[in-house]
Every structure is written in structure tokens, then in C-alpha cells.
Design an enzyme around this catalytic site. Structure first.
Site, PDB file in Angstrom:
ATOM      1  N   HIS A  49       7.830  -7.856  -3.928  1.00 26.38           N
ATOM      2  CA  HIS A  49       6.488  -8.178  -4.439  1.00 26.38           C
ATOM      3  C   HIS A  49       6.508  -9.527  -5.172  1.00 26.38           C
ATOM      4  O   HIS A  49       6.956  -9.593  -6.317  1.00 26.38           O
ATOM      5  CB  HIS A  49       6.006  -7.071  -5.378  1.00 26.38           C
ATOM      6  CG  HIS A  49       5.646  -5.827  -4.653  1.00 26.38           C
ATOM      7  ND1 HIS A  49       4.380  -5.588  -4.168  1.00 26.38           N
ATOM      8  CD2 HIS A  49       6.387  -4.758  -4.286  1.00 26.38           C
ATOM      9  CE1 HIS A  49       4.354  -4.419  -3.557  1.00 26.38           C
ATOM     10  NE2 HIS A  49       5.565  -3.901  -3.619  1.00 26.38           N
ATOM     11  N   GLY A  95       0.843  -1.195   0.000  1.00 27.98           N
ATOM     12  CA  GLY A  95       0.000   0.000   0.000  1.00 27.98           C
ATOM     13  C   GLY A  95       0.868   1.231   0.000  1.00 27.98           C
ATOM     14  O   GLY A  95       2.068   1.159   0.285  1.00 27.98           O
ATOM     15  N   SER A 151     -24.289 -10.456 -25.785  1.00 25.00           N
ATOM     16  CA  SER A 151     -23.669  -9.466 -26.658  1.00 25.00           C
ATOM     17  C   SER A 151     -22.769 -10.146 -27.677  1.00 25.00           C
ATOM     18  O   SER A 151     -22.241  -9.493 -28.575  1.00 25.00           O
ATOM     19  CB  SER A 151     -22.835  -8.518 -25.807  1.00 25.00           C
ATOM     20  OG  SER A 151     -21.800  -9.256 -25.182  1.00 25.00           O
ATOM     21  N   GLY A 152     -22.579 -11.456 -27.528  1.00 24.09           N
ATOM     22  CA  GLY A 152     -21.589 -12.131 -28.364  1.00 24.09           C
ATOM     23  C   GLY A 152     -20.250 -12.167 -27.638  1.00 24.09           C
ATOM     24  O   GLY A 152     -19.322 -12.838 -28.053  1.00 24.09           O
ATOM     25  N   GLY A 153     -20.134 -11.441 -26.515  1.00 24.12           N
ATOM     26  CA  GLY A 153     -18.894 -11.413 -25.742  1.00 24.12           C
ATOM     27  C   GLY A 153     -18.792 -12.602 -24.801  1.00 24.12           C
ATOM     28  O   GLY A 153     -19.767 -13.324 -24.580  1.00 24.12           O
ATOM     29  N   VAL A 154     -17.593 -12.781 -24.249  1.00 22.57           N
ATOM     30  CA  VAL A 154     -17.306 -13.959 -23.429  1.00 22.57           C
ATOM     31  C   VAL A 154     -18.108 -13.945 -22.122  1.00 22.57           C
ATOM     32  O   VAL A 154     -18.706 -14.957 -21.748  1.00 22.57           O
ATOM     33  CB  VAL A 154     -15.799 -13.988 -23.042  1.00 22.57           C
ATOM     34  CG1 VAL A 154     -15.453 -15.257 -22.295  1.00 22.57           C
ATOM     35  CG2 VAL A 154     -14.932 -13.819 -24.264  1.00 22.57           C
ATOM     36  N   ASP A 155     -18.129 -12.791 -21.452  1.00 22.55           N
ATOM     37  CA  ASP A 155     -18.677 -12.777 -20.099  1.00 22.55           C
ATOM     38  C   ASP A 155     -20.177 -13.085 -20.079  1.00 22.55           C
ATOM     39  O   ASP A 155     -20.632 -13.922 -19.298  1.00 22.55           O
ATOM     40  CB  ASP A 155     -18.423 -11.409 -19.430  1.00 22.55           C
ATOM     41  CG  ASP A 155     -16.958 -11.028 -19.516  1.00 22.55           C
ATOM     42  OD1 ASP A 155     -16.133 -11.941 -19.709  1.00 22.55           O
ATOM     43  OD2 ASP A 155     -16.642  -9.831 -19.424  1.00 22.55           O
ATOM     44  N   SER A 156     -20.927 -12.410 -20.956  1.00 24.24           N
ATOM     45  CA  SER A 156     -22.373 -12.673 -20.955  1.00 24.24           C
ATOM     46  C   SER A 156     -22.644 -14.096 -21.436  1.00 24.24           C
ATOM     47  O   SER A 156     -23.560 -14.760 -20.962  1.00 24.24           O
ATOM     48  CB  SER A 156     -23.122 -11.656 -21.812  1.00 24.24           C
ATOM     49  OG  SER A 156     -22.687 -11.709 -23.150  1.00 24.24           O
ATOM     50  N   ALA A 157     -21.819 -14.594 -22.362  1.00 19.51           N
ATOM     51  CA  ALA A 157     -22.014 -15.960 -22.878  1.00 19.51           C
ATOM     52  C   ALA A 157     -21.813 -16.985 -21.765  1.00 19.51           C
ATOM     53  O   ALA A 157     -22.622 -17.898 -21.591  1.00 19.51           O
ATOM     54  CB  ALA A 157     -21.035 -16.230 -24.023  1.00 19.51           C
ATOM     55  N   CYS A 200       5.329  -6.264   1.475  1.00 23.79           N
ATOM     56  CA  CYS A 200       5.749  -4.867   1.431  1.00 23.79           C
ATOM     57  C   CYS A 200       5.101  -4.074   2.579  1.00 23.79           C
ATOM     58  O   CYS A 200       5.428  -4.314   3.735  1.00 23.79           O
ATOM     59  CB  CYS A 200       5.463  -4.281   0.051  1.00 23.79           C
ATOM     60  SG  CYS A 200       6.422  -2.790  -0.244  1.00 23.79           S
ATOM     61  N   TYR A 201       4.156  -3.176   2.311  1.00 20.91           N
ATOM     62  CA  TYR A 201       3.511  -2.459   3.417  1.00 20.91           C
ATOM     63  C   TYR A 201       2.897  -3.465   4.399  1.00 20.91           C
ATOM     64  O   TYR A 201       2.914  -3.254   5.620  1.00 20.91           O
ATOM     65  CB  TYR A 201       2.431  -1.508   2.886  1.00 20.91           C
ATOM     66  CG  TYR A 201       1.730  -0.738   3.986  1.00 20.91           C
ATOM     67  CD1 TYR A 201       2.299   0.401   4.527  1.00 20.91           C
ATOM     68  CD2 TYR A 201       0.506  -1.178   4.499  1.00 20.91           C
ATOM     69  CE1 TYR A 201       1.672   1.096   5.555  1.00 20.91           C
ATOM     70  CE2 TYR A 201      -0.132  -0.492   5.519  1.00 20.91           C
ATOM     71  CZ  TYR A 201       0.458   0.649   6.047  1.00 20.91           C
ATOM     72  OH  TYR A 201      -0.169   1.328   7.073  1.00 20.91           O
ATOM     73  N   LYS A 260     -10.933 -12.817 -15.511  1.00 16.32           N
ATOM     74  CA  LYS A 260     -11.224 -13.156 -16.911  1.00 16.32           C
ATOM     75  C   LYS A 260     -10.695 -14.550 -17.304  1.00 16.32           C
ATOM     76  O   LYS A 260     -11.391 -15.321 -17.961  1.00 16.32           O
ATOM     77  CB  LYS A 260     -10.569 -12.100 -17.814  1.00 16.32           C
ATOM     78  CG  LYS A 260     -10.986 -12.175 -19.259  1.00 16.32           C
ATOM     79  CD  LYS A 260     -12.302 -11.499 -19.447  1.00 16.32           C
ATOM     80  CE  LYS A 260     -12.717 -11.402 -20.880  1.00 16.32           C
ATOM     81  NZ  LYS A 260     -13.922 -10.573 -21.020  1.00 16.32           N
ATOM     82  N   GLU A 292       3.976 -11.036  -6.277  1.00 15.93           N
ATOM     83  CA  GLU A 292       2.816 -11.146  -7.169  1.00 15.93           C
ATOM     84  C   GLU A 292       3.086 -10.624  -8.573  1.00 15.93           C
ATOM     85  O   GLU A 292       2.304 -10.882  -9.484  1.00 15.93           O
ATOM     86  CB  GLU A 292       1.618 -10.402  -6.548  1.00 15.93           C
ATOM     87  CG  GLU A 292       1.716  -8.871  -6.488  1.00 15.93           C
ATOM     88  CD  GLU A 292       2.479  -8.333  -5.279  1.00 15.93           C
ATOM     89  OE1 GLU A 292       3.310  -9.078  -4.731  1.00 15.93           O
ATOM     90  OE2 GLU A 292       2.267  -7.169  -4.897  1.00 15.93           O
TER      91      GLU A 292
END
Ligand code: XMP
Length: 553
Positions: free
Chosen positions: A209, A95, A263-269, A122-123, A409, A211
């Protein structure tokens, strides 16, 4: 898909003596606090206490990549919210604050009292050192960038399977000048004698870090903490997620009716397919073709959902309505607004034909949730909040169902593949809601859309043939309103300029232009000017984001 964890040296709450620390911490903070309720180790969750680092979400991604479920919790969240997760351990993020500043965010003391494993980064390490009786001061010089870490404790579970020297990435100004009682340094770098600290039990701190990708073995260290210290087994898999979600969705929806905008997009599909698996035809999807999609996209999506997955899909071709709204509109933000408003009108009209509907399904992902919740906390700055179908639930008095709201994602893609969605759809590059309208500079017309579709098709086709599609965040064509002189055969031409944009990115917040091979660019350019009538010049966009954006409008 998960590595089976080897769990030797698992710390349990019984073998830890933390009361000394707690006394110190209470004294330092001058605070009384209630003992937490008993924490059940049954569910494999790790809580990441977020102190506002720009890398906090990366910690969460790394943990998930180790097949352990985790959630980011703001550092000032109520303790009940944390215990509800039944965490097996805690990670304290980095942070921007300094622990010795007045009002610096602190770890809730109950976390120390829980006696569960803690990894401070770190922090997060400085705050635990500070709260447990050590001393943190401004460093003599800031340490930023690559450093070589030398481990000095061969028995530490954090370093299991790792070499004694590793490259790590540092970014800090403060340093621990005095360790808390019972702690010792487990590794050092040239500038940080206390680069890794531990209490010999289950509390650890890392000054670097783990990550970020610049710490190549950082994920191994995180995995060691999760498996060897917290005793996690790696049960977070797409299959387990689907089973659990299907049960939860059934419980939530019961006999209710759900609508979902495709919408044809991944998330809504993926969201729609998951809900369909849970409740079948209680779900109706509405697919509004706004006329701004890429070539063959509506047909392919419809075929997948209707014919392959047997889902209930209402298809509306609203091209004329959207084009009427975009007539003579040049301003990009006005285009976006008109498209958004028209979408809501069409969607509402279709939904009202379905009778009473109870829920609206949305493909909201965890990064959206993190962005909007971190904005509510003191520690982090707000970036942006994105809603796919903003305004709808309030107007239609629908309850929201967001089955992907805790997924990143790449996890959504894994779930999509496990649900049997076609790879083409699941691995698709992001495509903006306003579609091709914001890739046509100037007025959007049917003719110009066709021109852009043809150019875009060629870009996609060549990028896929060159096997670069998945490496790129986005790759597409832009139709500019600029015309220039050319010569074709023996004739002068005066045609449009098409731009090609291909970028690499992790999250669209920053992006770099892709160094595509010259011969690939040559093929794309050659095909566009030969196959797309009216275009006689192609340029390649070599600007990064910032200062540019990915889309041109
Ligand atoms: P920019 O152009 O801001 O884009 O660098 C970042 C990412 O967001 C997408 N994008 C949008 N997506 N509605 C959306 O749903 C929009 O209005 C919109 N504008 C940009 C863009 O494609 C990129 O992935």
C-alpha cells in the site's frame, strides 16, 4: 506550490499494445463490450476505481497532494460516469474481496481497452492480473505489516529517484502465482516475489500500500505514476481551483439568490467566501449565535465576514431560545436534537425575511461525499453520513450549492488561506455543531456555559503558547457534573471537576489521547483552579477512540 513535473517517458495510447490482454479478458469474462468514446487528455484527472478498501480515500489524498485532481469512482459505476472525468490514468484500489471468489468485483473492461495507464494496488493489482490472464491464489501465509522491497528494474519509471530498497507496508492474504502474459516482476519482498509488476508499457501493480504513511516513500511512487507514466503536470492548485470554481458558481447561480449558514467553522467560512467572490451580494450569510460557542468566537467571525470581507451577514443572537430548549435536558442525543431543530426554525425565520431565495450553500466536503456514495456500492460498508443543515432544502425548496464537495479538509484550508481568510479561522480545530452543550455533562445553563468558556479559554491559550495547537486534532475542556472536596487557603471547597481532553487523529474516526508534556498539563490545571471560580479539580482524559469517543457526550 506545485513541483513542476519532469515528464520523460510519458506513455501515450499509441505506443501500447493491449489487444492481447483485452482478448484474454473478454474470453475470461465471456462478455462483449462496446468501445469507449474517445478520451480527451485535456483535463488532468485520474480516476480511482474503488474496490472498497478502507484506504481508498487515502489514495485520493496522496494523489491530490501531488497536485493532480482525482475522483473516487465505485467499481460498479457506469462507464459514462468514468469517461465524463476524461481521466489521464486509472488507479485500482485495494479491497476486501478475493478475485477467485464468485461475484468478486472486477475492473470494467473498458478501462483496459482505453489503453490509458493503470496502477493496481493490492486487490487492484490482483484483479488486473486475474483479468489479464494471470493467476491469483490464497497465499501460504498472510503478509501483514512492514516489509523491505527490493527493486530489480532500474529503468522502471515508478522507481525514478528512489533507492533500490525501500520499506513498504503490506496487508494481503492472496498473491499472484502466475503473471499475465507480457508482465514481469519489477520488485520483490521476502514473501512476495511479485511485489511490483509491470507490462513494460503503462500497466503496473503494487502488492503493498503506497498510500499509507507506513510506506514512507509511497507518495513518491504514486507521484512517479502520475507524472512519469500518466504525463500529469501537477496543475491542481488552490489558485486554479478558486478560478475554476468562481466561473462554475457564476454559471450555476446566474442572477439567483443564495443563502449560507455560517457557523464560525472552516468549511462554511470557505464555502461562503468562495461564493461571495463569485457573486458578491447575491449571497446572504446567516449567522445564528446559539449561545453555545466559545469565548469571543461570534464577535471574531462577525468581524471577519462583515468588516474585513464586506459580506452581507444577518446576525441573530438566539441564545435565549436555545437555552430555553435545553432547560433541564440531560440526555446528550436529546440535546443534539433540540439544538438541530431550533437551528432550523431560527434559520428559516431569518431566510423568509429575505424574499425569494434560490440556493442554499453548504460546506460539504469530499469525505462526506465518499461516505455517502460508497454506501451505495456493493464493495464498502457505510460509516456515517453527515449533513450540516439537514432537512432545510426539502422544506424550503432550495437547490443546493456545495462548492467544496470535491475537496479534502487540507485543501479547503489552503483555499481558505488563498482567499484571504485569517489563519486563526482557517486552521481552527474542529468544533461540534451542538457546541459547548455536549461538553457540559448534565443541564446546560448560562452560568455553566460561562464556567466552561473560562476553562476552555485557558486550555486553548496554553496549547497555543506551547505551539501544539496544530498538531492536535482537538483540545478542549469538559465541565462535568461531579463535585469534589478541596482546600483553598484555609477553607474547605466543594467544587466542580473539569476534564481536559486533547487528541491526535487523522479523520476523527479513530483518535489517541495526546501525550501532552506534564509541565503544560500542570500549567493548565493550575490556571483553571485559580482562575475559574467554582472549579477545584482538573483531570486529564487518557482514553483513545475507540473505545471512547472524542466528545464526552
Ligand atoms: P466523537 O465524539 O463521535 O466525535 O468521537 C467525532 C468528531 O465529530 C465531532 N462531533 C460532532 N460534530 N455534530 C457535529 O457537527 C455533532 O453532533 C457532533 N458530535 C461529535 C467531534 O467534535 C469530533 O470532531
Amino acid at each position: 506550490m506545485a513541483d513542476k513535473a519532469k515528464t520523460h517517458r510519458v506513455a501515450t495510447s499509441d505506443d501500447i499494445e493491449v489487444s492481447t490482454y483485452l482478448e484474454i479478458a473478454k474470453e475470461l469474462q465471456g462478455e462483449q463490450f462496446a468501445a469507449p468514446e474517445a478520451i480527451s487528455p485535456a483535463k488532468e484527472t485520474v480516476a480511482i476505481i474503488d474496490f472498497g478498501s478502507q484506504y481508498s480515500h487515502l489514495i485520493a489524498r496522496r494523489v491530490r497532494e501531488c497536485h493532480v485532481y482525482c475522483e473516487l469512482v465505485p467499481c460498479d459505476a457506469p462507464w459514462e460516469r468514468i469517461t465524463a472525468l476524461q481521466p489521464k490514468g486509472f488507479i485500482l484500489s485495494g479491497g476486501p474481496a478475493s478475485v477467485y471468489q464468485e461475484g468478486a468485483p472486477l475492473t470494467p473492461l473498458n478501462i483496459y481497452e482505453s489503453r490509458l495507464p493503470i496502477l493496481g494496488i493490492c486487490y487492484g493489482m490482483q484483479v488486473l492480473a486475474h483479468q489479464l490472464g494471470g493467476q491469483v491464489s490464497p497465499g501460504i501465509k498472510r503478509e501483514y505489516g512492514q516489509a523491505i522491497l527490493h527493486t530489480t528494474d532500474d529503468d522502471s519509471p515508478l522507481f525514478a529517484g528512489l533507492p533500490r530498497s525501500l520499506s513498504v507496508w503490506m496487508s494481503h492474504g492472496d498473491e499472484i502465482v502466475e503473471l499475465p502474459p507480457g508482465f514481469k516482476a519489477l520488485a520483490h519482498t521476502e514473501n512476495s516475489p511479485n511485489a511490483v509488476i509491470g507490462n513494460g508499457k503503462n500497466i503496473f501493480g503494487l502488492q503493498f500500500h503506497p498510500e499509507v504513511v507506513h510506506t514512507p516513500q509511497g507518495k513518491n511512487i504514486i507521484q512517479n505514476f502520475l507524472y512519469q507514466v500518466c504525463g500529469c503536470q501537477g496543475t491542481w492548485t488552490a489558485g486554479n481551483f478558486i478560478n475554476e470554481s468562481v466561473t462554475n458558481i457564476r454559471e450555476q447561480i446566474k442572477g439567483g439568490k443564495v443563502i449560507c449558514a455560517l457557523s464560525g467553522g472552516v468549511d462554511s467560512a470557505v464555502a461562503a467566501t468562495l461564493i461571495h467572490r463569485a457573486i458578491g451580494n447575491q449571497l446572504t450569510c446567516i449567522f445564528v449565535n446559539n449561545g453555545l460557542l466559545r469565548r469571543e468566537e461570534p464577535e471574531r467571525a462577525l468581524n471577519t465576514f462583515r468588516n474585513n470581507l464586506n459580506m452581507n451577514v444577518v446576525y441573530v443572537d438566539a441564545t435565549d431560545r436555545f437555552l430555553a430548549q435545553l432547560k433541564e435536558i440531560i440526555d446528550p442525543e436529546l440535546k443534539r436534537r433540540r439544538i438541530g431543530e431550533e437551528f432550523i426554525k431560527v434559520f428559516e425565520a431569518e431566510a423568509s425575511k429575505l424574499g425569494k431565495v434560490d440556493f442554499l450553500a453548504q460546506g460539504t466536503l469530499y469525505p462526506d461525499v465518499i461516505e455517502s456514495t460508497s454506501a451505495e456500492t456493493k464493495a464498502a460498508a457505510k460509516i456515517k453520513t453527515h449533513h450540516n443543515v439537514g432537512g432545510l432544502p426539502a422544506r424550503m425548496s432550495l437547490k443546493l450549492i456545495e462548492p467544496l464537495r470535491y475537496l479534502f479538509k487540507d485543501e479547503v484550508r489552503e483555499v481558505g488561506l488563498s482567499l484571504g481568510l485569517p489563519e486563526d479561522m482557517v486552521m481552527r480545530q474542529p468544533f461540534p455543531g451542538p457546541g459547548l452543550a455536549i461538553r457540559i455533562i448534565g443541564e446546560v445553563t448560562r452560568e455553566r456555559l460561562e464556567l466552561l468558556r473560562a476553562a476552555d479559554w485557558i486550555v486553548m491559550n496554553e496549547i497555543k503558547k506551547a505551539k501544539l495547537y496544530r498538531e492536535l486534532w482537538q483540545s478542549f475542556a469538559i465541565l462535568t457534573d461531579l463535585r469534589s472536596v478541596g482546600v483553598m487557603g484555609d477553607f474547605r471547597t466543594y467544587g466542580y471537576l473539569v476534564a481536559v481532553r486533547a487528541v491526535t487523529s487523522q479523520d476523527a474516526m479513530t483518535a489517541d489521547w495526546a501525550r501532552l508534556p506534564y509541565d503544560l498539563l500542570a500549567r493548565i490545571s493550575n490556571r483553571i483552579v485559580n482562575e475559574v471560580p467554582g472549579v477545584n479539580r482538573v483531570v486529564y482524559d487518557i482514553t483513545s477512540k475507540p473505545p471512547s469517543t472524542i466528545e464526552w457526550e
